[in-house]
Structure formats: structure tokens, C-alpha cells
Design a protein around this motif. Structure first.
Motif, PDB file in Angstrom:
ATOM      1  N   ARG A 184       0.810  -1.230   0.000  1.00 26.42           N
ATOM      2  CA  ARG A 184       0.000   0.000   0.000  1.00 26.42           C
ATOM      3  C   ARG A 184       0.844   1.281   0.000  1.00 26.42           C
ATOM      4  NH1 ARG A 184      -4.723  -0.458  -1.914  1.00 26.42           N
ATOM      5  NH2 ARG A 184      -5.471   1.319  -0.755  1.00 26.42           N
ATOM      6  N   THR A 195     -20.547  -3.227   6.799  1.00 23.08           N
ATOM      7  CA  THR A 195     -20.142  -3.850   5.531  1.00 23.08           C
ATOM      8  C   THR A 195     -18.960  -3.091   4.915  1.00 23.08           C
ATOM      9  OG1 THR A 195     -22.368  -4.647   5.163  1.00 23.08           O
ATOM     10  CG2 THR A 195     -20.983  -4.446   3.219  1.00 23.08           C
ATOM     11  N   LEU A 231     -15.368  -4.569   4.098  1.00 25.22           N
ATOM     12  CA  LEU A 231     -15.013  -4.746   2.683  1.00 25.22           C
ATOM     13  C   LEU A 231     -13.737  -4.013   2.281  1.00 25.22           C
ATOM     14  CD1 LEU A 231     -18.395  -4.415   0.755  1.00 25.22           C
ATOM     15  CD2 LEU A 231     -16.772  -6.299   0.624  1.00 25.22           C
ATOM     16  N   ARG A 232     -13.560  -2.789   2.804  1.00 25.05           N
ATOM     17  CA  ARG A 232     -12.476  -1.950   2.297  1.00 25.05           C
ATOM     18  C   ARG A 232     -11.109  -2.629   2.405  1.00 25.05           C
ATOM     19  NH1 ARG A 232     -14.580   2.196   4.468  1.00 25.05           N
ATOM     20  NH2 ARG A 232     -16.089   2.733   2.875  1.00 25.05           N
ATOM     21  N   LEU A 291     -10.847  -5.380  -0.195  1.00 31.25           N
ATOM     22  CA  LEU A 291     -10.696  -4.861  -1.561  1.00 31.25           C
ATOM     23  C   LEU A 291      -9.292  -4.318  -1.784  1.00 31.25           C
ATOM     24  CD1 LEU A 291     -14.080  -2.903  -1.837  1.00 31.25           C
ATOM     25  CD2 LEU A 291     -13.518  -5.091  -2.905  1.00 31.25           C
ATOM     26  N   GLN A 292      -8.746  -3.645  -0.756  1.00 31.95           N
ATOM     27  CA  GLN A 292      -7.433  -3.008  -0.903  1.00 31.95           C
ATOM     28  C   GLN A 292      -6.298  -4.031  -0.925  1.00 31.95           C
ATOM     29  OE1 GLN A 292      -7.413  -0.546   2.597  1.00 31.95           O
ATOM     30  NE2 GLN A 292      -8.387   1.197   1.563  1.00 31.95           N
ATOM     31  N   LYS A 349      -7.754  -8.063  -3.052  1.00 34.05           N
ATOM     32  CA  LYS A 349      -7.974  -7.692  -4.464  1.00 34.05           C
ATOM     33  C   LYS A 349      -8.754  -8.765  -5.233  1.00 34.05           C
ATOM     34  CE  LYS A 349      -5.050  -3.969  -4.824  1.00 34.05           C
ATOM     35  NZ  LYS A 349      -5.839  -2.799  -5.036  1.00 34.05           N
ATOM     36  N   LYS A 408     -12.914  -8.215 -12.889  1.00 36.06           N
ATOM     37  CA  LYS A 408     -12.775  -6.751 -12.731  1.00 36.06           C
ATOM     38  C   LYS A 408     -13.283  -6.254 -11.380  1.00 36.06           C
ATOM     39  CE  LYS A 408     -11.667  -4.137 -16.495  1.00 36.06           C
ATOM     40  NZ  LYS A 408     -11.271  -5.086 -17.467  1.00 36.06           N
ATOM     41  N   VAL A 409     -14.307  -6.915 -10.839  1.00 35.18           N
ATOM     42  CA  VAL A 409     -14.900  -6.376  -9.611  1.00 35.18           C
ATOM     43  C   VAL A 409     -15.187  -7.458  -8.570  1.00 35.18           C
ATOM     44  CG1 VAL A 409     -16.053  -4.379 -10.641  1.00 35.18           C
ATOM     45  CG2 VAL A 409     -17.232  -6.570 -10.590  1.00 35.18           C
ATOM     46  N   VAL A 410     -15.204  -7.007  -7.345  1.00 39.18           N
ATOM     47  CA  VAL A 410     -15.708  -7.838  -6.251  1.00 39.18           C
ATOM     48  C   VAL A 410     -17.192  -7.488  -6.097  1.00 39.18           C
ATOM     49  CG1 VAL A 410     -15.566  -8.240  -3.768  1.00 39.18           C
ATOM     50  CG2 VAL A 410     -13.480  -7.926  -5.126  1.00 39.18           C
ATOM     51  N   PHE A 419     -26.377 -13.669  -3.311  1.00 38.29           N
ATOM     52  CA  PHE A 419     -27.230 -14.246  -2.277  1.00 38.29           C
ATOM     53  C   PHE A 419     -27.731 -15.584  -2.791  1.00 38.29           C
ATOM     54  CE2 PHE A 419     -27.280 -10.486   0.233  1.00 38.29           C
ATOM     55  CZ  PHE A 419     -27.668 -10.923   1.476  1.00 38.29           C
ATOM     56  N   MET A 477     -21.771  -3.313  -4.978  1.00 41.65           N
ATOM     57  CA  MET A 477     -21.574  -2.228  -5.954  1.00 41.65           C
ATOM     58  C   MET A 477     -22.839  -1.403  -6.134  1.00 41.65           C
ATOM     59  SD  MET A 477     -18.973  -3.544  -8.712  1.00 41.65           S
ATOM     60  CE  MET A 477     -18.525  -1.848  -8.776  1.00 41.65           C
ATOM     61  N   PRO A 478     -22.861  -0.191  -5.603  1.00 41.77           N
ATOM     62  CA  PRO A 478     -24.095   0.604  -5.660  1.00 41.77           C
ATOM     63  C   PRO A 478     -24.623   0.816  -7.085  1.00 41.77           C
ATOM     64  CG  PRO A 478     -22.531   1.573  -4.123  1.00 41.77           C
ATOM     65  CD  PRO A 478     -21.797   0.481  -4.820  1.00 41.77           C
ATOM     66  N   TYR A 488     -33.718  -9.167  -2.773  1.00 42.45           N
ATOM     67  CA  TYR A 488     -33.468 -10.332  -1.913  1.00 42.45           C
ATOM     68  C   TYR A 488     -34.309 -10.249  -0.637  1.00 42.45           C
ATOM     69  CZ  TYR A 488     -30.531  -9.198   2.177  1.00 42.45           C
ATOM     70  OH  TYR A 488     -30.087  -8.790   3.400  1.00 42.45           O
ATOM     71  N   LYS A 489     -34.501  -9.011  -0.143  1.00 41.93           N
ATOM     72  CA  LYS A 489     -35.278  -8.882   1.098  1.00 41.93           C
ATOM     73  C   LYS A 489     -36.761  -9.190   0.852  1.00 41.93           C
ATOM     74  CE  LYS A 489     -32.063  -5.741   3.443  1.00 41.93           C
ATOM     75  NZ  LYS A 489     -31.652  -6.473   4.643  1.00 41.93           N
TER      76      LYS A 489
HETATM   77  N1  ACO Z   1     -14.358  -4.427  -6.657  1.00 43.09           N
HETATM   78  C1  ACO Z   1     -13.012  -4.357  -6.629  1.00 43.09           C
HETATM   79  N2  ACO Z   1     -12.338  -3.324  -6.056  1.00 43.09           N
HETATM   80  C2  ACO Z   1     -13.072  -2.328  -5.513  1.00 43.09           C
HETATM   81  C3  ACO Z   1     -14.482  -2.334  -5.512  1.00 43.09           C
HETATM   82  C4  ACO Z   1     -15.119  -3.447  -6.115  1.00 43.09           C
HETATM   83  N3  ACO Z   1     -16.440  -3.576  -6.134  1.00 43.09           N
HETATM   84  N4  ACO Z   1     -14.926  -1.200  -4.883  1.00 43.09           N
HETATM   85  C5  ACO Z   1     -13.826  -0.523  -4.499  1.00 43.09           C
HETATM   86  N5  ACO Z   1     -12.711  -1.198  -4.869  1.00 43.09           N
HETATM   87  C6  ACO Z   1     -11.317  -0.879  -4.568  1.00 43.09           C
HETATM   88  C7  ACO Z   1     -10.893   0.463  -5.110  1.00 43.09           C
HETATM   89  O1  ACO Z   1     -10.387   0.336  -6.415  1.00 43.09           O
HETATM   90  C8  ACO Z   1      -9.827   0.857  -4.111  1.00 43.09           C
HETATM   91  O2  ACO Z   1      -8.632   0.188  -4.393  1.00 43.09           O
HETATM   92  P1  ACO Z   1      -7.233   0.961  -4.190  1.00 43.09           P
HETATM   93  O3  ACO Z   1      -7.304   1.601  -2.813  1.00 43.09           O
HETATM   94  O4  ACO Z   1      -6.202  -0.128  -4.288  1.00 43.09           O
HETATM   95  O5  ACO Z   1      -7.169   1.976  -5.280  1.00 43.09           O
HETATM   96  C9  ACO Z   1     -10.309   0.255  -2.798  1.00 43.09           C
HETATM   97  O6  ACO Z   1     -11.221  -0.780  -3.156  1.00 43.09           O
HETATM   98  C10 ACO Z   1     -11.032   1.235  -1.901  1.00 43.09           C
HETATM   99  O7  ACO Z   1     -11.916   1.953  -2.732  1.00 43.09           O
HETATM  100  P2  ACO Z   1     -12.761   3.166  -2.234  1.00 43.09           P
HETATM  101  O8  ACO Z   1     -13.310   3.855  -3.432  1.00 43.09           O
HETATM  102  O9  ACO Z   1     -11.976   3.962  -1.244  1.00 43.09           O
HETATM  103  O10 ACO Z   1     -13.865   2.405  -1.434  1.00 43.09           O
HETATM  104  P3  ACO Z   1     -15.292   2.877  -1.301  1.00 43.09           P
HETATM  105  O11 ACO Z   1     -15.331   3.959  -0.309  1.00 43.09           O
HETATM  106  O12 ACO Z   1     -15.935   3.053  -2.622  1.00 43.09           O
HETATM  107  O13 ACO Z   1     -15.912   1.586  -0.649  1.00 43.09           O
HETATM  108  C11 ACO Z   1     -17.420  -0.192  -0.760  1.00 43.09           C
HETATM  109  C12 ACO Z   1     -16.166   0.430  -1.372  1.00 43.09           C
HETATM  110  C13 ACO Z   1     -17.194  -0.296   0.735  1.00 43.09           C
HETATM  111  C14 ACO Z   1     -17.620  -1.558  -1.321  1.00 43.09           C
HETATM  112  C15 ACO Z   1     -18.619   0.727  -1.109  1.00 43.09           C
HETATM  113  O14 ACO Z   1     -18.903   0.596  -2.472  1.00 43.09           O
HETATM  114  C16 ACO Z   1     -19.867   0.433  -0.317  1.00 43.09           C
HETATM  115  O15 ACO Z   1     -20.004   0.951   0.777  1.00 43.09           O
HETATM  116  N6  ACO Z   1     -20.807  -0.384  -0.876  1.00 43.09           N
HETATM  117  C17 ACO Z   1     -22.109  -0.620  -0.299  1.00 43.09           C
HETATM  118  C18 ACO Z   1     -22.023  -1.511   0.926  1.00 43.09           C
HETATM  119  C19 ACO Z   1     -23.344  -1.571   1.610  1.00 43.09           C
HETATM  120  O16 ACO Z   1     -23.631  -0.734   2.428  1.00 43.09           O
HETATM  121  N7  ACO Z   1     -24.181  -2.583   1.240  1.00 43.09           N
HETATM  122  C20 ACO Z   1     -25.542  -2.717   1.646  1.00 43.09           C
HETATM  123  C21 ACO Z   1     -25.736  -3.323   3.000  1.00 43.09           C
HETATM  124  S1  ACO Z   1     -25.297  -4.995   3.109  1.00 43.09           S
HETATM  125  C22 ACO Z   1     -26.751  -5.964   3.245  1.00 43.09           C
HETATM  126  O17 ACO Z   1     -27.822  -5.509   3.163  1.00 43.09           O
HETATM  127  C23 ACO Z   1     -26.569  -7.415   3.395  1.00 43.09           C
END
Ligand code: ACO
Length: 321
Positions: free
Chosen positions: A79, A120, A124-125, A128-129, A132, A138-140, A144, A167-168, A275-276
Motif C-alpha cells: 500500500r 459492511t 469490505l475496504r 478490496l485493498q 484484491k 474486474k470487480v468484487v 445471495f 456495488m451501488p 433479496y429482502k
Molecule cells: N471491486 C473491486 N475493487 C473495488 C471495488 C469493487 N467492487 N470497490 C472498491 N474497490 C477498490 C478500489 O479500487 C480501491 O482500491 P485501491 O485503494 O487499491 O485503489 C479500494 O477498493 C477502496 O476503494 P474506495 O473507493 O476507497 O472504497 P469505497 O469507499 O468506494 O468503498 C465499498 C467500497 C465499501 C464496497 C462501497 O462501495 C460500499 O459501501 N458499498 C455498499 C455496501 C453496503 O452498504 N451494502 C448494503 C448493505 S449490506 C446488506 O444488506 C446485506
């Protein structure tokens, strides 16, 4: 056998080491004992041993661990380009969440389960960091696993929904990767040999024109390119995805044929609400997993029960196999 019983049986066949960073939390301690007693995984609890009553279970205190310095070095290397200093790294690895993630990154644990205390986002952060995405992905995102009472839907009542957690507002390309990941999850965790993937919308095959519909159409095209052999179709309304008679009239020739077992929602609002609704109104049992990470880490709801933790550890162990 229910979905979760099948997953537990699989977990026992090749036992994995799963780290629980919230090791001082009472539900987590109770779950660790069940996980150990049932042979679902080898649990490792992180925290102060003086606060953890769990005889026979490995406990690691990140504050005093002799591995912390090595983890801090690795974390700094990973990092430093993002502005993390050696001092930051040394401080971060004392946080059980980061310590646990470093254990998984460096192979000292096969997977991680957290979220009984952390939100969450906080869980997650670091994943993800540091962990990876897996190569080519491309994405995480999340899936469900929905075990529905109506056995005429999906795969004998089993359906995989994505993305409902991470992913919002995915782009078309990100949505395509979510679809391909969810099909992999359906194979790995639900024993669905032939995933039939529907990318959902409020439109079926051009019945409505809107930029939101175009995104799902583009995502379908991209997903076809990434996984040409996958049975996949979009954009489809939910009924055209699930009901063969409606598919026959609204989506003639659809490879999914109204028999989808994997449903891809266009954004997180739709997925999370979807899902809910299925859980609360249809009475489905549902189990969440993260997908697309290079190594398995899974999130819990802060309202989780001891059983939820046990189940999530079993799913994480199977993902690690
Ligand atoms: N896939 C891969 N990498 C990702 C993703 C992803 N989906 N999202 C962020 N990243 C990476 C970024 O590239 C970054 O990497 P780097 O630091 O090496 O450059 C790192 O993760 C951090 O990225 P940020 O932009 O700082 O993170 P962010 O603040 O966007 O947080 C998070 C990511 C936590 C996933 C955000 O999108 C989020 O809060 N999502 C919604 C979570 C939530 O509340 N869900 C609903 C409730 S859960 C339930 O109901 C069961």
C-alpha cells in the motif's frame, strides 16, 4: 438435504482454516465452538486471550503477535503507492480486521469471516485493498443464495441473486462481470451444473427504451464476450426470466427459456430490495457470499445469529477449497 446442509457436508470433506477477527464477540466465540465441534473448519479467533473463553481454539492477539512486524512490512509494500507509511502499516496490523486480512493474503489462513461488529464498508475496504480481485475478474461483488419454498422456480427452488451487497451502481462492464461471477458461485456453492443467467430490467428485449435499459443490454453483450458458453440472456423482466410461458411470448428464442436460476439485478437498490422481498414475503432462506476476491472473505450482518456465523464460515471454507 437443504442447501446449507449440502454446503456443510462439503466443508467437512476438506477442512480449511478460517480466521474470525471479531474474536472477542460472544456470538463469534459461540460459533467458533460449533465450527470446531462439527469439523466445519479450523477456526482462529483474533483478540485478547484474557477476554476469550474458548478452550482448545487457537487465539491470536494482533497486539502481541510475533508475526505482526512481518505483516506490517508486507502491508507497507502493498500500500505504499497509496500513501501508507511504515508507521501506518505497523499501526494498521494491530487492528484485528487488517491482521486477519494479512493472514489470508499471506496464506496463514484460507479465508476470513467478519461483520458481526464492523459495518459492511469497514469489512469490505481492507479486503478490496489487500486481497484484491482474482485474475481476470474486474470487480468484487456478492451473491445471495436463495433457498425458496417454491420448488418450481430456479433449480428446484434454489436461485442465486447478484449483486445485493457491494456495488451501488455498476457500469455495463461491471454488471457483466457480476453476471459471470454469479454463475461461478452457482456452480461452486449450489452445485448448479448449468447456470442460466438472466440480466433483469423493467424491459424485455427492447419493449422499453431508456438509458437504464441500454446499460443492461450492453452488459449482456459484454458478458457474452467474456463467457461465450454461458447460458445467459438480457434484458429480461423478472417474469420473462422465471416463467417459461411468459418467456415463450415475450422473449421467444431466449437461451434462458424462462428457467433462470441466476438473477442479475441492474443496481444495488434493486438487488438489495429484491433479496429482502424474497426473504420476507416468499419465506426464502438466504445466505450471502462475496465473489470475485482472490481469496474468500465474507461479511456478516451486524444482526447476525450464531447460526449465521457458522453457516458463513462453512460457505467460506467451501469457497477456499
Ligand atoms: N471491486 C473491486 N475493487 C473495488 C471495488 C469493487 N467492487 N470497490 C472498491 N474497490 C477498490 C478500489 O479500487 C480501491 O482500491 P485501491 O485503494 O487499491 O485503489 C479500494 O477498493 C477502496 O476503494 P474506495 O473507493 O476507497 O472504497 P469505497 O469507499 O468506494 O468503498 C465499498 C467500497 C465499501 C464496497 C462501497 O462501495 C460500499 O459501501 N458499498 C455498499 C455496501 C453496503 O452498504 N451494502 C448494503 C448493505 S449490506 C446488506 O444488506 C446485506
Amino acid at each position: 438435504m437443504s442447501l446449507i446442509e449440502t454446503i456443510k457436508t462439503k466443508a467437512k470433506k476438506d477442512v480449511k482454516r478460517i480466521v474470525l477477527p471479531e474474536g472477542e464477540e460472544p456470538r463469534t466465540i459461540a460459533a467458533a465452538k460449533i465450527i470446531r465441534d462439527e469439523g466445519l473448519a479450523v477456526p482462529v479467533l483474533l483478540g485478547d486471550p484474557a477476554r476469550i473463553d474458548a478452550e482448545g481454539i487457537e487465539i491470536i492477539n494482533p497486539e502481541t503477535s510475533d508475526k505482526a512486524a512481518g505483516y506490517a512490512n508486507e502491508l507497507y509494500e502493498l500500500r505504499k503507492a497509496k500513501g501508507v507509511t511504515p508507521e501506518d502499516a505497523a499501526k494498521l496490523v494491530k487492528d484485528p480486521m487488517y491482521y486477519g486480512i494479512m493472514m489470508v493474503k499471506l496464506g496463514d489462513a484460507d479465508g476470513l469471516v467478519s461483520g458481526a461488529v464492523h459495518t459492511t464498508g469497514d469489512m469490505l475496504r481492507p479486503a478490496l485493498q489487500i486481497i484484491k480481485t482474482k485474475p481476470g475478474m474486474k470487480v468484487v461483488s456478492s451473491s445471495f443464495l436463495m433457498d425458496c419454498p417454491n420448488k418450481s422456480l430456479g433449480e428446484n427452488g434454489l436461485l442465486v441473486y447478484a449483486d445485493c451487497v457491494v456495488m451501488p451502481n455498476p457500469t455495463a462492464e461491471e454488471l457483466a462481470h457480476i453476471a459471470v461471477s454469479a454463475a461461478e458461485t452457482a456452480r461452486a456453492l449450489c452445485d448448479i451444473e448449468e447456470p442460466r443467467v438472466a440480466l433483469l430490467s423493467f424491459s424485455t428485449k427492447g419493449s422499453a427504451k431508456h438509458e437504464l435499459v441500454s446499460k443492461v443490454q450492453q452488459a449482456t453483450e459484454i458478458a457474452h464476450q467474456i463467457a461465450p458458453s454461458l447460458l445467459l440472456d438480457g434484458e429480461l423482466q423478472l417474469d420473462a426470466a422465471l416463467v417459461p410461458e411468459i418467456a415463450a411470448s415475450k422473449a421467444k428464442g431466449s437461451p434462458v427459456e424462462g428457467r433462470a436460476n441466476v438473477l442479475i439485478f441492474p443496481d444495488l437498490q434493486a438487488g438489495n430490495i429484491g433479496y429482502k422481498i424474497t426473504q420476507r414475503i416468499a419465506g426464502a432462506d438466504c445466505f450471502a457470499v462475496l465473489q470475485g476476491l482472490a481469496k474468500p472473505c465474507n461479511d456478516l450482518s451486524r444482526g447476525c445469529s450464531v447460526d449465521d456465523i457458522v453457516n458463513t464460515v462453512a460457505m467460506t471454507a467451501v469457497q477456499a477449497q
